[in-house]
Write a protein that holds these residues in place. Structure first.
Motif, PDB file in Angstrom:
ATOM      1  N   THR A   1      35.361  51.808  28.342  1.00  0.00           N
ATOM      2  CA  THR A   1      34.392  52.425  29.161  1.00  0.00           C
ATOM      3  C   THR A   1      34.394  51.922  30.628  1.00  0.00           C
ATOM      4  O   THR A   1      35.106  50.824  30.910  1.00  0.00           O
ATOM      5  N   PRO A   2      33.844  52.731  31.610  1.00  0.00           N
ATOM      6  CA  PRO A   2      33.794  51.852  32.791  1.00  0.00           C
ATOM      7  C   PRO A   2      33.353  50.412  32.936  1.00  0.00           C
ATOM      8  O   PRO A   2      33.570  50.019  34.132  1.00  0.00           O
ATOM      9  N   LEU A   3      32.429  49.981  32.006  1.00  0.00           N
ATOM     10  CA  LEU A   3      31.925  48.651  31.952  1.00  0.00           C
ATOM     11  C   LEU A   3      33.033  47.743  32.303  1.00  0.00           C
ATOM     12  O   LEU A   3      32.728  46.657  32.952  1.00  0.00           O
ATOM     13  N   LEU A   4      34.179  48.008  31.725  1.00  0.00           N
ATOM     14  CA  LEU A   4      35.307  47.202  31.580  1.00  0.00           C
ATOM     15  C   LEU A   4      35.701  46.852  33.147  1.00  0.00           C
ATOM     16  O   LEU A   4      36.335  45.698  33.352  1.00  0.00           O
ATOM     17  N   GLN A   5      35.592  47.712  34.069  1.00  0.00           N
ATOM     18  CA  GLN A   5      35.943  47.685  35.415  1.00  0.00           C
ATOM     19  C   GLN A   5      35.071  46.449  35.945  1.00  0.00           C
ATOM     20  O   GLN A   5      35.840  45.806  36.973  1.00  0.00           O
ATOM     21  N   SER A   6      34.059  46.066  35.390  1.00  0.00           N
ATOM     22  CA  SER A   6      33.324  45.049  36.282  1.00  0.00           C
ATOM     23  C   SER A   6      34.273  43.494  36.204  1.00  0.00           C
ATOM     24  O   SER A   6      33.812  42.713  36.939  1.00  0.00           O
ATOM     25  N   ILE A   7      35.180  43.668  35.304  1.00  0.00           N
ATOM     26  CA  ILE A   7      35.833  42.318  34.912  1.00  0.00           C
ATOM     27  C   ILE A   7      36.687  41.973  36.382  1.00  0.00           C
ATOM     28  O   ILE A   7      36.893  41.033  36.763  1.00  0.00           O
ATOM     29  N   ASP A   8      37.091  43.165  36.914  1.00  0.00           N
ATOM     30  CA  ASP A   8      37.788  43.076  38.098  1.00  0.00           C
ATOM     31  C   ASP A   8      36.894  42.997  39.567  1.00  0.00           C
ATOM     32  O   ASP A   8      37.572  43.008  40.556  1.00  0.00           O
ATOM     33  N   GLN A   9      35.702  42.892  39.450  1.00  0.00           N
ATOM     34  CA  GLN A   9      34.953  43.003  40.497  1.00  0.00           C
ATOM     35  C   GLN A   9      34.298  41.587  40.589  1.00  0.00           C
ATOM     36  O   GLN A   9      33.262  41.126  40.014  1.00  0.00           O
ATOM     37  N   GLU A  10      34.645  41.063  41.673  1.00  0.00           N
ATOM     38  CA  GLU A  10      34.144  39.751  42.123  1.00  0.00           C
ATOM     39  C   GLU A  10      32.598  39.625  42.472  1.00  0.00           C
ATOM     40  O   GLU A  10      31.955  38.944  42.041  1.00  0.00           O
ATOM     41  N   GLU A  11      32.153  40.780  43.000  1.00  0.00           N
ATOM     42  CA  GLU A  11      30.686  40.963  42.958  1.00  0.00           C
ATOM     43  C   GLU A  11      29.874  40.906  41.809  1.00  0.00           C
ATOM     44  O   GLU A  11      28.498  40.621  41.633  1.00  0.00           O
ATOM     45  N   LYS A  12      30.569  41.216  40.716  1.00  0.00           N
ATOM     46  CA  LYS A  12      30.074  41.237  39.520  1.00  0.00           C
ATOM     47  C   LYS A  12      30.412  39.894  38.540  1.00  0.00           C
ATOM     48  O   LYS A  12      29.388  39.374  38.058  1.00  0.00           O
ATOM     49  N   MET A  13      31.373  39.543  38.789  1.00  0.00           N
ATOM     50  CA  MET A  13      31.885  38.272  37.965  1.00  0.00           C
ATOM     51  C   MET A  13      31.520  36.912  38.544  1.00  0.00           C
ATOM     52  O   MET A  13      31.522  35.923  37.920  1.00  0.00           O
ATOM     53  N   GLY A  14      30.992  37.023  39.781  1.00  0.00           N
ATOM     54  CA  GLY A  14      30.768  35.757  40.645  1.00  0.00           C
ATOM     55  C   GLY A  14      31.704  34.601  40.465  1.00  0.00           C
ATOM     56  O   GLY A  14      33.203  34.720  40.790  1.00  0.00           O
ATOM     57  N   LYS A  15      31.311  33.249  40.072  1.00  0.00           N
ATOM     58  CA  LYS A  15      32.185  32.093  40.025  1.00  0.00           C
ATOM     59  C   LYS A  15      33.105  32.298  39.083  1.00  0.00           C
ATOM     60  O   LYS A  15      33.996  31.413  38.845  1.00  0.00           O
ATOM     61  N   PHE A  16      32.925  33.318  38.008  1.00  0.00           N
ATOM     62  CA  PHE A  16      33.841  33.353  36.807  1.00  0.00           C
ATOM     63  C   PHE A  16      35.011  34.318  37.232  1.00  0.00           C
ATOM     64  O   PHE A  16      35.660  34.707  36.349  1.00  0.00           O
ATOM     65  N   TYR A  17      34.866  34.937  38.489  1.00  0.00           N
ATOM     66  CA  TYR A  17      35.857  35.862  38.610  1.00  0.00           C
ATOM     67  C   TYR A  17      37.286  35.344  38.502  1.00  0.00           C
ATOM     68  O   TYR A  17      38.428  35.952  38.094  1.00  0.00           O
ATOM     69  N   LYS A  18      37.646  34.050  38.752  1.00  0.00           N
ATOM     70  CA  LYS A  18      38.871  33.628  38.732  1.00  0.00           C
ATOM     71  C   LYS A  18      39.295  33.543  37.166  1.00  0.00           C
ATOM     72  O   LYS A  18      40.502  33.080  36.927  1.00  0.00           O
TER      73      LYS A  18
END
Ligand code: NAI
Ligand SMILES: CC/C=C\C[C@H](O)/C=C/C=C\C=C\C=C\C(=O)[C@@H](O)C/C=C\CCC(=O)O
Length: 261
Positions: free
Chosen positions: A188-205
């Motif tokens: 689903t589109p929710l999975l796109q959030s994994i690639d969004q630094e504005e959503k993942m914050g400090k966990f984006y890395k």
């Protein structure tokens, strides 16, 4: 519960899992109220549903589930429109470690509020006919994600709250079955959030580590989650059940040792 003629309210129903279960309910001659804050997605979804299932069976209500008054009004408008309420699916959810207060508000607080609103409109304690509530958690409640700590916490909370309020419903004879569903990764589109630094914050890395987990565990189709939800709705024996849906085991249930002193 036979589905024909039943009225369901689905939060987050404009896309993803919510849209999939709404379509499955309509295919079984139920009526659906889609409660979602995405106006464009909601209108697009309703247009498709009206074309496929007729214009009398679906309703879209634009609403942010974290706005308690608007959510209360969405339930009220649904009952006014269709005349009753039989099924509530508290599905709306986000993945935003950068705004973890919002994540708690959407994923947990609004699920609690949606459950209580569902009881208000379906419980025998309010002179209603009974019904079924499904709260959407995640397999993150069993296999925590170190890179989504608040998302994980909300999903643990949904399981605990649902099991407890389901037992309260049985004790108090509300006539409302309340169950929780824990999917693994779903396409689903929710999975796109994994690639969004504005959503993942400090966990984006760590996004690639989440993607690695997805490659190990696989990604489910929304239609399988809808199948699990219909199973819960149709099986009148289920209350307080914790359904898990994974690529390895399909639709199955978590078992718990009986409570002892
Ligand atoms: N996609 C996945 O891998 C998994 C998702 N889940 C859960 O399933 C549920 C549905 O997620 P998906 O369908 O995957 O996501 P999605 O992002 O595709 O759809 C979620 C829907 O909820 C709506 N929504 C979000 N916040 C809202 C708010 N404040 N008020 C009203 N509507 C709002 C969105 O507009 C969207 O239409 C969520 O609770 C999610 O945590 C659980 C396990 C796996
Ligand atoms: C942006 C998307 C964010 C979260 C998506 C979802 O909510 C998170 C899922 C987190 C973990 C998924 C775990 C999946 C596990 C499996 O598929 C199982 O096959 C693993 C095997 C056994 C699990 C043990 C058990 O069943 O308890």
């Amino acid at each position: 519960m036979a589905l024909a003629g039943k009225v369901a309210l689905v939060t987050g129903g404009a896309q993803g899992i919510g849209r999939a279960v709404a379509g499955a309910l309509l295919q079984n001659a139920a009526k659906v109220s889609l409660v979602d804050f995405n106006q464009e997605a909601g209108e697009q979804c309703i247009t498709c549903f009206n074309q496929e299932f007729g214009s009398d069976n679906s309703l879209f209500i634009q609403c942010d589930v974290t706005d308690r008054e608007k959510l209360q009004d969405a339930f009220k408008r649904t009952v006014e429109h269709f005349g009753k309420l039989d099924i509530v699916i508290n599905n709306a959810g986000i993945n935003n470690e950068n705004n973890w207060v919002k994540t708690i508000e959407v994923n947990l607080t609004s699920v609690v509020k949606g459950t209580y609103l569902g009881l208000e409109h379906m419980s025998k304690e309010h002179g209603k006919q009974g019904g079924v509530i499904i709260n959407v958690s995640s397999m993150a409640a069993f296999l925590h994600s170190p890179h989504q700590p608040v998302y994980t916490a909300t999903k643990y909370g949904v399981v605990g709250f649902t099991r407890a309020i389901a037992e309260a419903s049985e004790i108090e004879n509300y006539g409302v079955r309340i169950n929780v569903l824990c999917p693994a990764f779903v396409d689903t589109p929710l999975l796109q959030s994994i690639d969004q630094e504005e959503k993942m914050g400090k966990f984006y890395k760590h996004k690639d580590e989440i993607k690695h987990r997805m490659s190990i565990y696989g990604v489910l189709k929304p239609s399988l989650i809808a199948e699990g939800m219909l199973k819960i709705i149709n099986d009148n024996s289920l209350n307080g059940a914790v359904m898990k849906i994974t690529t390895s085991k399909g639709i199955h249930f978590q078992s718990y040792e009986p409570m002892s002193a």
